[in-house]
Enzyme design. Structure first.
Site, PDB file in Angstrom:
ATOM      1  N   TRP A 149       0.901  -1.158   0.000  1.00 53.46           N
ATOM      2  CA  TRP A 149       0.000   0.000   0.000  1.00 53.46           C
ATOM      3  C   TRP A 149       0.933   1.199   0.000  1.00 53.46           C
ATOM      4  O   TRP A 149       1.557   1.506   1.015  1.00 53.46           O
ATOM      5  CB  TRP A 149      -0.861  -0.032   1.262  1.00 53.46           C
TER       6      TRP A 149
ATOM      7  N   GLY B 152       5.195   0.529   7.057  1.00 50.85           N
ATOM      8  CA  GLY B 152       5.356   1.720   7.900  1.00 50.85           C
ATOM      9  C   GLY B 152       5.983   2.849   7.107  1.00 50.85           C
ATOM     10  O   GLY B 152       5.992   2.845   5.885  1.00 50.85           O
TER      11      GLY B 152
ATOM     12  N   GLU C 178     -26.723   4.931   5.645  1.00 51.45           N
ATOM     13  CA  GLU C 178     -26.002   4.021   4.738  1.00 51.45           C
ATOM     14  C   GLU C 178     -26.077   2.573   5.176  1.00 51.45           C
ATOM     15  O   GLU C 178     -26.269   1.688   4.364  1.00 51.45           O
ATOM     16  CB  GLU C 178     -24.503   4.359   4.760  1.00 51.45           C
TER      17      GLU C 178
ATOM     18  N   LYS D  46     -17.962   0.907  -2.999  1.00 49.74           N
ATOM     19  CA  LYS D  46     -16.888   1.586  -2.274  1.00 49.74           C
ATOM     20  C   LYS D  46     -16.298   2.721  -3.096  1.00 49.74           C
ATOM     21  O   LYS D  46     -15.981   3.781  -2.579  1.00 49.74           O
ATOM     22  CB  LYS D  46     -15.796   0.562  -1.910  1.00 49.74           C
TER      23      LYS D  46
HETATM   24  C1  F6R Z   1     -19.771   7.206   2.885  1.00 53.91           C
HETATM   25  C2  F6R Z   1     -18.850   7.051   1.777  1.00 53.91           C
HETATM   26  C3  F6R Z   1     -19.070   7.836   0.527  1.00 53.91           C
HETATM   27  C4  F6R Z   1     -17.733   8.379   0.035  1.00 53.91           C
HETATM   28  C5  F6R Z   1     -17.910   9.070  -1.328  1.00 53.91           C
HETATM   29  C6  F6R Z   1     -16.613   9.666  -1.825  1.00 53.91           C
HETATM   30  O1  F6R Z   1     -19.468   6.372   3.940  1.00 53.91           O
HETATM   31  O2  F6R Z   1     -17.926   6.284   1.859  1.00 53.91           O
HETATM   32  O3  F6R Z   1     -19.970   8.874   0.743  1.00 53.91           O
HETATM   33  O4  F6R Z   1     -17.236   9.282   0.975  1.00 53.91           O
HETATM   34  O5  F6R Z   1     -18.374   8.143  -2.272  1.00 53.91           O
HETATM   35  O6  F6R Z   1     -15.628   8.696  -1.990  1.00 53.91           O
HETATM   36  P1  F6R Z   1     -14.110   9.077  -2.080  1.00 53.91           P
HETATM   37  O7  F6R Z   1     -13.712   9.655  -0.769  1.00 53.91           O
HETATM   38  O8  F6R Z   1     -13.418   7.794  -2.376  1.00 53.91           O
HETATM   39  O9  F6R Z   1     -13.975  10.070  -3.172  1.00 53.91           O
END
Ligand code: F6R
Length: 611
Positions: free
Chosen positions: A76, A101, A489, A606
């Site tokens: 990562w 780390g 959610e 996600k």
């Molecule tokens: C809520 C959540 C979503 C993300 C959104 C933006 O728990 O995970 O609302 O915050 O889809 O995603 P990123 O931060 O990956 O741009």
């Protein structure tokens, strides 16, 4: 947050290490690699991308081979983009080494080693540790001594595993601030960042502690800490494999909530100059002149990340004096926003792949300086911006974002403090105070996690409510929005976040004896009294009030509320982070009681890479 595995024994080291990495892929997945000692030498295989890419490269390699020693890593990225060269293991002379780390002083050490003639083939902080270890071994030091001498030179957080082609019977291990376990059996020994990696082979583990150095061989594990030999007790692990993958937690979401003290620390680690009360943001190369010229900061993001922008606006306006506006990325991209060369466009994204956020960024690209607060090195957003502050939350698996949010707040506070300091807006005393509070934040978050039992009881009382209202003022308003988003959610209960002062302009009509009202209350002389009078209004309409607050022992508050969750108070700036934790836990326990799929809630993804 990388995953690491090591093995010595009679089975094929390659097979054991690769199968261990499969169980750790959730810790990192931008590249992977293994180093196996065989036929008198160390063979290293590395591949960009998921473990499947490495496995393609290894096809056939394990055939007919048994026994041996090996180490493996799933990465990562923190320093150096995802690439084959930056993938671990890193090799220097007789040494192959993997690392989880951050080595904070790697630039000065790399310059020193380069001056001594070392050639570097990656951009990582890790490679310097391989060179240092090789150097101390070549100088004739015993392996155990050499790993200790290496770590004496390093600042930061690390877990290292190294093998030496001249001592192919042992794995050298060092642990400081990131986890390492040693699995033992009569004929084999395993080293890993997480128990699940090798739980299929043994259930007996030594859990190393910070400052431990170890030399691991079959039948012997030598450990020292602070120059003294130490023994770590053998822990017998009874978890089933699925629970083990989640670190013993029932869901990734709960694991990630509990990781917050650690990842918040990782996000500010190496970025604070405590003596001069300054912030060092390595990937932000805005000059003092650039910073002086900024006349407007525009923030854009989606979902939880957008809530973090609402808090960031407070930080920016309070510490820099620069006007700041916040937009939903999906709205910003289709407006005709005014962007001038003196604007700073900043986007916030955990994944770095959200389509709307990327599109919002593109609107500003080339017109002004662009910056991201982002969790994924090498992501589309991180590659596109001029400047990036990487949060160090590690992979977030649960769809509902938790640790990404709190690390985004830390990232935005660091940014505001840096700009404010460069513009002469924040006096030394104030900077010192914020920095010293930040250092105490991980323990305040630990203390907030202790509310878990109380939150479980509150969840039991209210989990069958149909609607929730979340209220807050000032920086607690975005925290109320985030609390409501988390609840809807994962539990599918309708929840609305509202500025407490707006309540009587509409939402008050919703309040009755069935409506739980969660109020987020910060210890602030100015707003506390005002919020209290909003609560009196809710109370007199028989609303059920749950207060999440960092005010201790306030009698009237206790009289008005069904439940009061009291948390430690750190400071005006950091209070929102501490107050977030019980709201995450409340959403989590309500969802668990209602039997929803917490980590994979319906209809959600996600990473939202489409509009
Ligand atoms: C809520 C959540 C979503 C993300 C959104 C933006 O728990 O995970 O609302 O915050 O889809 O995603 P990123 O931060 O990956 O741009």
């Amino acid at each position: 947050m990388c995953g690491i595995v090591g093995y010595i024994g009679d089975n094929s080291a390659l097979d054991v290490v690769v199968s261990g990495l499969e169980k750790l892929e959730y810790r990192g997945y931008d590249s992977a690699g293994v180093a196996i000692y065989e036929d008198g030498g160390i063979h290293v295989y590395r591949a960009l991308g998921k473990l499947a890419e490495l496995k393609k490269q290894l096809k056939g390699e394990s055939k007919g081979k048994s026994g041996g020693i090996g180490i493996g890593h799933t990465r990562w990225a923190t320093h150096g983009k995802p690439s084959e060269n930056n993938a671990h293991p890193h090799t220097a002379g007789r040494v192959s080494l993997i690392h989880n780390g951050i080595v904070e002083n790697y630039i000065e050490l790399r310059d020193e080693l380069k001056a001594e003639g070392c050639q570097f083939s990656s951009e990582t902080d890790t490679e310097i540790a391989a060179h240092l270890l090789n150097k101390y071994l070549e100088e004739g030091n015993e392996p155990f001594e050499a790993i200790r001498m290496t770590c004496d030179r390093l600042r930061g957080s690390y877990a290292f595993l190294a093998i030496d082609s001249q001592h192919p019977d042992r794995i050298l291990v060092a642990k400081n601030a990131t986890p390492i376990v040693v699995g033992i059996s009569d004929t084999e020994v395993f080293v890993a960042s997480d128990i699940p990696a090798v739980l299929g082979h043994t259930r007996d583990f030594l859990i190393l502690e910070d400052g431990d150095f170890a030399e691991v061989k079959i039948g012997s594990v030598r450990i020292e800490n602070n120059g003294e030999p130490v023994e770590r007790p053998v822990e017998h692990i009874t978890w089933d494999p699925v629970t083990a993958q989640k670190g013993g937690y029932k869901h990734y979401m709960l694991k990630e909530i509990h990781e917050q003290p650690m990842v918040i620390g990782e996000t500010f680690r190496g970025r604070l100059n405590i003596e001069e009360a300054r912030i060092h943001l390595g990937d932000v190369s805005l000059t003092q002149d650039d910073i002086q010229r900024i006349d407007r900061i525009v923030l854009a993001a989606c979902g939880t990340a957008w809530h973090s922008c609402l808090v960031a606006k407070f930080y920016i306006e309070m510490l820099t004096g620069i006007p700041c506006e916040v937009d939903y990325a999906s709205e910003f991209r289709y407006r005709t926003p005014v962007i001038t060369e003196n604007s700073l466009m900043a986007v916030v994204s955990q994944s770095g792949e959200t389509a709307d956020t990327l599109a919002a960024l593109e609107v500003a690209s080339g017109k002004c300086h662009t910056l991201a607060i982002c969790n994924v090195l090498g992501s589309s957003i991180a590659r596109k911006v001029d400047h990036c502050i990487f949060t160090q939350a590690g992979p977030e698996i649960s769809v509902a974002s938790t640790k990404a949010f709190t690390t985004q707040l830390v990232g935005s506070l660091l940014l505001a403090l840096h700009i404010g300091e460069q513009r002469g807006e924040v006096p030394l005393e104030k900077r010192s105070k914020i920095i010293s509070d930040l250092v105490h934040l991980p323990s305040a978050i630990e203390a907030a996690l202790e509310s878990e039992e109380q939150i479980k009881q509150i969840a039991k009382k209210f989990h069958s409510a149909q609607d929730f209202l979340y209220l807050g003022r000032g920086t607690c308003y975005p925290i109320a929005l985030e609390g409501a988003l988390k609840l809807k959610e994962i539990s599918y209960i309708h929840a609305e976040g509202y500025p407490a002062g707006e309540m009587k302009h509409g939402p008050i009509a919703l309040i009755d004896e069935k409506m739980p009202v969660v109020v987020v209350l910060q210890k602030s002389d100015l707003l506390f009294e005002k919020s209290l009078s909003n609560l009196r209004e809710v109370h007199s309409r028989e609303g059920r009030i749950i207060a999440i607050t960092d005010i201790q022992g306030h009698q009237e508050l206790h009289d008005l509320c069904d439940d009061v969750v009291e948390l430690p108070y750190l400071s005006e700036e950091l209070s929102p982070l501490v107050l977030t934790v019980p709201l995450q836990l409340l959403a989590y326990y309500v969802a668990v009681l209602n039997g929803t799929d917490v980590d994979l809630p319906r209809n959600l993804a996600k990473s939202v890479t489409v509009e």
